[in-house]
Design a protein around this motif. Structure first.
Motif, PDB file in Angstrom:
ATOM      1  N   GLN A   1      -4.862  -2.541  -5.958  1.00  0.00           N
ATOM      2  CA  GLN A   1      -4.777  -1.140  -6.390  1.00  0.00           C
ATOM      3  C   GLN A   1      -4.661  -0.988  -7.902  1.00  0.00           C
ATOM      4  O   GLN A   1      -5.400  -0.194  -8.498  1.00  0.00           O
TER       5      GLN A   1
ATOM      6  N   ASP B   1       0.818  -1.220   0.000  1.00  0.00           N
ATOM      7  CA  ASP B   1       0.000   0.000   0.000  1.00  0.00           C
ATOM      8  C   ASP B   1       0.851   1.269   0.000  1.00  0.00           C
ATOM      9  O   ASP B   1       0.629   2.183  -0.780  1.00  0.00           O
TER      10      ASP B   1
ATOM     11  N   CYS C   1      -0.732   0.723   6.485  1.00  0.00           N
ATOM     12  CA  CYS C   1      -2.151   0.390   6.633  1.00  0.00           C
ATOM     13  C   CYS C   1      -2.481  -0.005   8.076  1.00  0.00           C
ATOM     14  O   CYS C   1      -3.646   0.007   8.463  1.00  0.00           O
TER      15      CYS C   1
ATOM     16  N   ALA D   1      -4.604  -6.024  -2.341  1.00  0.00           N
ATOM     17  CA  ALA D   1      -5.556  -4.927  -2.189  1.00  0.00           C
ATOM     18  C   ALA D   1      -5.966  -4.374  -3.554  1.00  0.00           C
ATOM     19  O   ALA D   1      -6.750  -3.427  -3.639  1.00  0.00           O
TER      20      ALA D   1
ATOM     21  N   SER E   1      -6.388  -8.068   3.003  1.00  0.00           N
ATOM     22  CA  SER E   1      -6.095  -7.399   1.732  1.00  0.00           C
ATOM     23  C   SER E   1      -7.379  -7.228   0.914  1.00  0.00           C
ATOM     24  O   SER E   1      -7.613  -6.171   0.320  1.00  0.00           O
TER      25      SER E   1
ATOM     26  N   MET F   1      -9.264  -4.354   2.171  1.00  0.00           N
ATOM     27  CA  MET F   1      -8.731  -3.077   1.662  1.00  0.00           C
ATOM     28  C   MET F   1      -9.210  -2.838   0.234  1.00  0.00           C
ATOM     29  O   MET F   1      -9.525  -1.711  -0.155  1.00  0.00           O
TER      30      MET F   1
END
Ligand SMILES: C[S@@+](CC[C@H](N)C(=O)[O-])C[C@H]1O[C@@H](n2cnc3c(N)ncnc32)[C@H](O)[C@@H]1O
Length: 395
Positions: A198, A133, A144, A196, A227, A230
């Motif tokens: 992204q 992250d 996080c 996560a 994860s 998130m």
């Protein structure tokens, strides 16, 4: 494949001679095509024998990292000093590449801790995706788990090659997804070992925001509930939760990856995902199946699990005819700070490889010899990203 604008041929890919992946032991441009004109199918010797296979294409990927700054040269120098310290003074120990936990008594690792007082908190997150992250967005300034980072740590997350490489592989994925969506109008994506998520979620949000692929969707699969949590929060921030399905599951079952087989596509086009991506995962898998499987903090089990060959086969099975399988692997020849990753940070389980070795794994996975293989090489040299186009007509 029509090339997105920033993806170029590898011919003029300038890498230092001693790390040139095209030298002996790497990929020889004499044996493998570097231009899209050689699509005639060439006999290539692989781990499974000689097959008629379309030659792969190489693309240099220009990536200007948005975070790297004037501290890079100083941090690079410091990293070279840490590399010179080796691992407990003997860097050859790393050659086993079997380390599963970070040894905090290692002198170079302790030195790193002196440079970055809050680094120990980040070490606790490794190798889980939640550790990425701060790499995707160093300006967040906190991990996080809420730990606020000192200024120097933030500078390192902006400037170390590994962080730049993780961001550049995500940039390749973005380009490929945008290209597929622009071509098809909408895409169904499966993101395996999504963490996560992204890279894939930011790109989906961009697509949907721009109204470019309104019916697109993504299925996120990972074993790590934190994860995935998130990822759900990120999807929510972008207002795209209705486009996201999450699956908590182990993608290394020998019998295949247990998710919905993908949406039905227009008549005759078959079933499957337009894109299956598994960035940041292959470098944790040996080629052969494993008697047991550990991914620290996520899973530790004594069951037979897929290695890279079987995993790739299973992932390829999820792709629709004409669709794309995308994955990466950390490089062992062009990554200038590889010893820092393996000996100082000691990122567990990592199996860096050459492109040549990865091509052998792809061949052993039984990928259709008519499949087009495109290899994207960001200029930082940390990862290569592979995109395999499944033929529309299966043999
Ligand atoms: C380095 S992270 C990559 C995350 C993401 N793809 C990215 O590039 O940002 C690797 C991910 O693999 C997941 N993972 C490891 N073994 C797994 C398994 N057997 N099944 C499902 N997920 C697994 C971990 O939980 C972790 O989220």
């Amino acid at each position: 494949m029509v090339k997105p604008t920033t993806l170029m041929a590898l011919e003029d890919y300038a890498v230092p001679a001693e790390r040139d992946l095209r030298r002996e032991g790497g990929v020889s441009p004499g044996k493998h095509a570097t231009s899209s004109s050689r699509r005639d199918g060439t006999a290539v010797r692989t781990a499974v024998g000689v097959v008629d296979r379309c030659p792969e294409r190489y693309h240099r990927f220009e990536h200007t990292d948005r975070w790297a700054d004037s501290h890079k040269a100083r941090i690079d120098t410091r990293i070279r000093q840490l590399i010179a310290m080796g691992y407990h003074g003997d860097a050859s120990k790393d050659l086993t590449r079997t380390r599963s936990v970070i040894d905090m008594t290692n002198p170079a690792t302790q030195e790193l801790g002196k440079a970055m007082p809050t680094i120990a908190a980040w070490f606790k997150l490794i190798p889980r995706a939640v550790a990425l992250d701060i790499i995707y967005d160093p300006e967040k300034g906190r991990l996080c788990n809420g730990v606020v980072l000192d200024e120097e740590s933030i500078r390192w997350f902006k400037n170390i090659d590994d962080a730049i490489g993780i961001r550049s592989r995500a940039a390749v994925l973005r380009e490929l997804l945008l290209h597929e969506a622009d071509k098809s109008g909408c895409i169904a994506v499966a993101s395996l070992a999504c963490g996560a998520a992204q890279p894939v979620l930011e790109t989906m949000a961009e697509l949907l925001r721009d109204g470019r692929a309104a019916d697109s969707s993504v299925t996120l699969v990972d074993l790590d509930r934190e994860s995935l949590g998130m990822a759900v929060r990120l999807a929510d921030q972008h207002g795209i939760t209705d486009r996201v399905t999450t699956v908590t599951g182990n993608i290394l079952s020998l019998n295949g990856i247990d998710i919905a087989p993908g949406p039905h596509l227009e008549s005759g086009a078959g079933v499957g995902y337009d894109v299956v991506e598994a960035l940041g995962f292959l470098e944790y898998l040996p080629p052969e199946n494993q008697e047991s499987y550990t991914y620290n903090g996520v899973v530790d089990e004594k069951r037979s699990r897929a290695g890279a060959v079987v995993f790739l086969k299973n992932a390829y099975d999820l792709v629709k005819p004409g669709g794309l399988l995308i994955f990466g692997n950390m490089l062992d020849e062009t990554h200038k700070q590889l010893e820092f990753t393996l000996n100082t940070v000691q990122w567990p389980h990592i199996q860096p490889r050459s492109i040549k070795k990865m091509l052998q794994i792809i061949a052993a996975a039984g990928v259709d010899p008519a499949a087009e293989v495109d290899i994207y090489c960001p200029t930082d040299g940390v990862y290569a990203v592979y995109a395999i186009r499944k033929p529309c007509v299966q043999k």
